[in-house]
Write a protein that holds these residues in place. Structure first.
Motif, PDB file in Angstrom:
ATOM      1  N   ASN A 269      15.085  17.011   5.347  1.00 52.70           N
ATOM      2  CA  ASN A 269      16.169  16.823   6.302  1.00 52.70           C
ATOM      3  C   ASN A 269      16.974  18.111   6.477  1.00 52.70           C
ATOM      4  O   ASN A 269      17.357  18.487   7.588  1.00 52.70           O
ATOM      5  CB  ASN A 269      17.073  15.690   5.826  1.00 52.70           C
ATOM      6  CG  ASN A 269      18.088  15.245   6.865  1.00 52.70           C
ATOM      7  OD1 ASN A 269      18.910  14.378   6.592  1.00 52.70           O
ATOM      8  ND2 ASN A 269      18.077  15.820   8.051  1.00 52.70           N
TER       9      ASN A 269
ATOM     10  N   MET B 164      11.595  10.641   7.488  1.00 54.91           N
ATOM     11  CA  MET B 164      12.143  10.439   6.143  1.00 54.91           C
ATOM     12  C   MET B 164      11.794   9.045   5.620  1.00 54.91           C
ATOM     13  O   MET B 164      11.462   8.877   4.444  1.00 54.91           O
ATOM     14  CB  MET B 164      13.656  10.637   6.170  1.00 54.91           C
ATOM     15  CG  MET B 164      14.088  12.077   6.433  1.00 54.91           C
ATOM     16  SD  MET B 164      15.871  12.229   6.759  1.00 54.91           S
ATOM     17  CE  MET B 164      16.560  11.689   5.184  1.00 54.91           C
TER      18      MET B 164
ATOM     19  N   VAL C  86      12.551  14.635   0.115  1.00 57.80           N
ATOM     20  CA  VAL C  86      12.887  14.080   1.429  1.00 57.80           C
ATOM     21  C   VAL C  86      14.242  14.607   1.903  1.00 57.80           C
ATOM     22  O   VAL C  86      14.420  14.933   3.083  1.00 57.80           O
ATOM     23  CB  VAL C  86      12.875  12.545   1.377  1.00 57.80           C
ATOM     24  CG1 VAL C  86      13.315  11.957   2.722  1.00 57.80           C
ATOM     25  CG2 VAL C  86      11.478  12.039   1.024  1.00 57.80           C
TER      26      VAL C  86
ATOM     27  N   MET D 196       8.177   8.979   4.359  1.00 60.98           N
ATOM     28  CA  MET D 196       8.009   9.619   3.056  1.00 60.98           C
ATOM     29  C   MET D 196       8.667   8.810   1.939  1.00 60.98           C
ATOM     30  O   MET D 196       8.138   8.718   0.829  1.00 60.98           O
ATOM     31  CB  MET D 196       8.580  11.041   3.117  1.00 60.98           C
ATOM     32  CG  MET D 196       7.751  11.981   3.989  1.00 60.98           C
ATOM     33  SD  MET D 196       8.370  13.682   4.027  1.00 60.98           S
ATOM     34  CE  MET D 196       9.722  13.526   5.190  1.00 60.98           C
ATOM     35  N   LEU D 197       9.819   8.212   2.225  1.00 56.41           N
ATOM     36  CA  LEU D 197      10.488   7.416   1.197  1.00 56.41           C
ATOM     37  C   LEU D 197       9.722   6.135   0.887  1.00 56.41           C
ATOM     38  O   LEU D 197       9.768   5.635  -0.248  1.00 56.41           O
ATOM     39  CB  LEU D 197      11.914   7.088   1.643  1.00 56.41           C
ATOM     40  CG  LEU D 197      12.884   8.272   1.603  1.00 56.41           C
ATOM     41  CD1 LEU D 197      14.217   7.899   2.230  1.00 56.41           C
ATOM     42  CD2 LEU D 197      13.095   8.766   0.173  1.00 56.41           C
TER      43      LEU D 197
ATOM     44  N   ALA E 262       6.015  14.911   7.650  1.00 54.58           N
ATOM     45  CA  ALA E 262       5.438  13.753   6.981  1.00 54.58           C
ATOM     46  C   ALA E 262       3.981  13.998   6.594  1.00 54.58           C
ATOM     47  O   ALA E 262       3.566  13.707   5.465  1.00 54.58           O
ATOM     48  CB  ALA E 262       5.552  12.521   7.873  1.00 54.58           C
TER      49      ALA E 262
END
Length: 482
Positions: free
Chosen positions: A416, A218, A412, A221-222, A261
């Motif tokens: 999760n 995460m 994102v 990607m963030l 990812a």
């Protein structure tokens, strides 16, 4: 066995949380009290205090932060959101346990010697109180992190947190996952499961290597989302952060987290906000309909196992084991599909001769189904997915295109939640992002926040006001709780 330092840190964290709320701006206090508490406190440990439910690293920062923030605000922060759908979902989450207890007053007999007790009113109260820990995070972030600047601050803090967290992660990749044992005196899981591909995968202070892998994925990607949203002179640093964290993710040795990812980063780099919102919604639909799809045998489990076997026989065996257990547990859950079986292991599958538990629960979805039935599953997952389904409609009301930044965060969050199908990797971070997104979109629908694309980083520090507590008023004197 936890050592004295483990008990000390758990006991002192409410005071650390209070200090953050007194000394830091409200947004910063909410973000870092929850992030730092989850990343640094010991995992797999419960602090039992007289007359209150067990306190863990997941709920200590949230529960105390909720009451500290409410005291600063002068009113209790509402647990129920403004939207009708949100109210219904919170109602399912909080009232579902009452119906679970009502429909499970009978004991469960296993073999000749074992009896699982029927549920009592106390169990309903306990189940509701346990929900409060995560709901308090969700309510805090929905109330405090409810504009674009706050949402960007949350995303930035999370990426920075994992840039720092990568240092002990790399240490454990090289030296083996020993930090939790060395500092807190015990290991929270099976050490053997941290051995993978001829080496080690890190765990640091989290519950399992899978948890740290999905959070790292995460963060990768963030970082890309932040790069697309940043001013031209700041893009390179976030792309560099994403590349570095991607290397750390490879060393986590989790195929699923790495695939998330690798598959989604190009989309986050290239797609418009509208397209990203559609991708997030498709993943959300998959999550919400997964129990039905599994019930009707729509998911091609055999093909998925065969595909995994082409990569690794060990991974294929693990995936097949999960699907077999899901089938057993889903069959058990469908015996009481509306409100589930409740606790005390009543949702598990047992050998009728020996009374031994022959089922293993991995995915959060099947845990939710067995524990609370469709009511519990829809309440929990629907609440987490709500901002994803609201995203396009909220922007349509403003007459503008969906923001790439908001849509990227939604993707994102959806990743999760997709990972909660094979695993139980729900964390305070999940609720933190879901609540912040929902608060932002609720305000956006009412026209109370802007949709401009200028990043918060472009605002000079001297122009930003200081705040006391949650009231959003400039402060001239010291911060207090009253």
């Amino acid at each position: 066995m936890p050592n004295s330092l483990a008990f000390l840190t758990m006991t002192l964290w409410p005071f650390v949380t209070l200090a953050m709320y007194l000394l830091l701006p409200a947004r910063t206090a909410v973000i870092w009290s929850i992030l730092a508490g989850y990343l640094l406190l010991p995992a797999g440990m419960t602090l039992d205090l007289p007359g209150v439910p067990g306190m863990t690293k997941q709920n200590v920062p949230a529960v105390f932060g909720y009451f500290f923030a409410s005291a600063m605000l002068g009113r209790l922060i509402p647990l129920v959101p403004k939207s009708l759908a949100g109210r219904i979902l919170v109602g399912l989450l909080l009232l579902g346990p009452v119906f679970t207890v009502v429909t499970n007053g009978d004991p469960v007999y296993i073999g000749n010697d074992t009896v699982l007790p029927g549920l009592r009113p106390y169990d309903a109260a306990s189940m509701i109180v346990n929900q409060f820990g995560f709901l308090s995070i969700w309510a805090l972030s929905r109330e405090v992190l409810s504009d674009r600047t706050a949402l960007r601050q949350l995303v930035t803090a999370f990426v920075i947190a994992f840039l720092w967290y990568s240092l002990p992660m790399l240490y454990e990749v090289r030296m083996s996952p020993q930090l939790h044992t060395q500092i807190y005196g015990f290991f929270p899981h099976s050490f053997q499961q941290m051995m993978r591909q001829g080496g080690f995968r890190p765990i640091v202070f989290l519950e399992h290597g899978l948890w740290i892998a999905i959070l790292t994925s995460m963060a990768v990607m963030l970082a890309v989302v932040l790069a697309r949203d940043a001013a031209p002179g700041r893009k390179l640093r976030w792309y560099a952060a994403a590349f570095y964290l991607l290397i750390v993710l490879v060393l986590c040795k989790s195929i699923a987290a790495l695939l998330y990812a690798v598959l989604l980063m190009p989309m986050l780099l290239l797609f418009s906000g509208r397209r990203l919102a559609q991708i997030a919604m498709l993943m959300g639909v998959l999550v919400l309909t997964y129990p039905l799809l599994r019930s009707f045998d729509v998911i091609p489990t055999d093909s998925l196992v065969e595909t995994a076997a082409e990569y690794s026989a060990e991974r294929a065996q693990s995936l097949e084991f999960r699907f077999v257990n899901e089938d057993m547990l889903l069959s058990r859950a469908m015996q009481r599909p509306l409100f589930g079986w409740g606790g005390w292991g009543r949702n598990s599958v047992y050998d009728p001769q020996t009374g031994e538990n022959i089922s293993t629960t991995d995915g959060l979805w099947i845990i939710a189904m067995g524990y609370g039935g469709y009511a519990g599953f829809i309440g929990q997952f629907g609440l987490l997915l709500l901002p994803i389904f609201m995203l396009t409609g909220a922007y349509r009301r403003t007459g503008q295109e969906v923001s790439v930044f908001a849509a990227g965060v939604a993707v994102v969050l959806a990743v999760n939640l997709v990972d909660l199908l094979p695993n139980a990797t729900i964390t305070p971070v999940t609720w933190l992002f879901s609540g912040a997104m929902l608060g932002y979109l609720e305000n956006l629908r009412r026209g109370e926040v802007g949709t401009g694309t200028a990043p918060a980083a472009a605002v000079p520090a001297s122009a930003r006001p200081r705040f006391s507590g949650l009231v959003g008023q400039p402060v001239a004197g010291p911060r207090t709780l009253v």
